[in-house]
Scaffold this active site. Structure first.
Site, PDB file in Angstrom:
ATOM      1  N   HIS A 183       1.514   0.420 -12.895  1.00 23.08           N
ATOM      2  CA  HIS A 183       1.048  -0.977 -12.909  1.00 23.08           C
ATOM      3  C   HIS A 183       2.021  -1.906 -13.636  1.00 23.08           C
ATOM      4  CE1 HIS A 183      -3.440   0.095 -12.081  1.00 23.08           C
ATOM      5  NE2 HIS A 183      -2.602   0.722 -11.295  1.00 23.08           N
ATOM      6  N   HIS A 232      -3.258   6.686  -1.631  1.00 26.08           N
ATOM      7  CA  HIS A 232      -3.778   5.353  -1.333  1.00 26.08           C
ATOM      8  C   HIS A 232      -2.704   4.267  -1.360  1.00 26.08           C
ATOM      9  CE1 HIS A 232      -4.831   5.928  -5.704  1.00 26.08           C
ATOM     10  NE2 HIS A 232      -4.165   4.793  -5.789  1.00 26.08           N
ATOM     11  N   ASP A 239       2.644   4.456  -7.536  1.00 23.38           N
ATOM     12  CA  ASP A 239       1.173   4.420  -7.601  1.00 23.38           C
ATOM     13  C   ASP A 239       0.652   3.493  -6.504  1.00 23.38           C
ATOM     14  OD1 ASP A 239      -1.462   4.646  -8.379  1.00 23.38           O
ATOM     15  OD2 ASP A 239      -1.278   3.146  -9.948  1.00 23.38           O
ATOM     16  N   ASP A 269      -2.338  11.188  -6.612  1.00 23.32           N
ATOM     17  CA  ASP A 269      -2.424   9.845  -7.193  1.00 23.32           C
ATOM     18  C   ASP A 269      -1.843   9.779  -8.602  1.00 23.32           C
ATOM     19  OD1 ASP A 269      -3.066   7.188  -7.747  1.00 23.32           O
ATOM     20  OD2 ASP A 269      -5.108   7.664  -8.352  1.00 23.32           O
ATOM     21  N   GLU A 271      -8.760   1.488  -3.892  1.00 15.97           N
ATOM     22  CA  GLU A 271      -9.032   2.407  -4.994  1.00 15.97           C
ATOM     23  C   GLU A 271      -9.122   1.649  -6.306  1.00 15.97           C
ATOM     24  OE1 GLU A 271      -7.645   5.270  -8.265  1.00 15.97           O
ATOM     25  OE2 GLU A 271      -6.647   3.482  -7.487  1.00 15.97           O
ATOM     26  N   GLU A 272      -8.217   0.711  -6.507  1.00 17.38           N
ATOM     27  CA  GLU A 272      -8.205  -0.070  -7.747  1.00 17.38           C
ATOM     28  C   GLU A 272      -9.360  -1.073  -7.815  1.00 17.38           C
ATOM     29  OE1 GLU A 272      -6.476   0.500 -10.284  1.00 17.38           O
ATOM     30  OE2 GLU A 272      -4.717   1.587  -9.599  1.00 17.38           O
TER      31      GLU A 272
END
Length: 189
Positions: free
Chosen positions: A152, A8, A20, A82, A54-55
């Site tokens: 992140h 993604h 990510d 992922d 996705e998040e």
């Protein structure tokens, strides 16, 4: 009939999202690119999906699922990477015992790069709907010791990516997706 490979593109935090999940998107793209460059034409369609959202609750995957669920019996396997693209060790797999046995045989082809493990379950927000409805699923299993160093954070940049490790991950993705797409029959449910 479809073999789906995916990652993604939804970096929403402070980093670039290179690991990510740009790495997962890249190896999925690379798998199809390698198969095409080699002039291989499998029996089934190989489909690349670069998920979004996705998040934000998996809204991209949910939309795709809603648009394609009427053809669920034509999805042979759904694959998602992922958790970074570090040194691969095999696949997480969700599916029947018969399908697991076939996947183990396929991964034996990856013995030269030590990526033969078949782990208990596939993991991936974007493929959960499909697996819940009985489609076999696979997720890249790799060395995630450093994953949360970058996840992140401002450190999630292209400098995190190791081209040699990414190539190994792309090799796993390529071999598995091609062999499954070229088998006589779909994986047993």
């Amino acid at each position: 009939q479809v073999v789906l490979v995916s990652g993604h593109l939804d970096s929403w935090d402070v980093g670039q999202g290179a690991m990510d999940d740009g790495g997962g998107a890249f190896i999925s793209w690379e798998a199809l690119s390698l198969i095409k460059d080699l002039g291989l034409r499998p029996k089934r369609t190989l489909r690349l999906v670069l998920w979004t959202g996705e998040e934000q609750g998996g809204v991209g995957a949910e939309q795709y699922y809603q648009l394609h669920k009427e053809n669920i019996s034509n999805f042979d396997i759904v694959m998602e990477s992922d958790e970074g693209t570090f040194k691969p060790s095999g696949l997480g797999f969700t599916g029947s015992a018969a399908a697991r046995g076939i996947v183990k045989e396929i991964l034996a082809l990856l013995q030269p790069i030590n990526a033969t493990g078949v782990y208990d379950t596939a993991d991936g927000t974007d493929i959960t709907h499909w697996m819940r409805d009985g489609v076999p699923g696979a997720s890249l299993h790799n060395d995630i010791n450093k994953y949360f160093w970058f996840h992140h954070s401002q450190g999630d940049t292209m400098t995190v990516q190791d081209p040699k490790q990414m190539n190994l991950c792309a090799a796993v993705w390529t071999v598995v997706s091609y062999v499954i797409a070229d088998m006589e029959d779909m994986l047993p449910r």
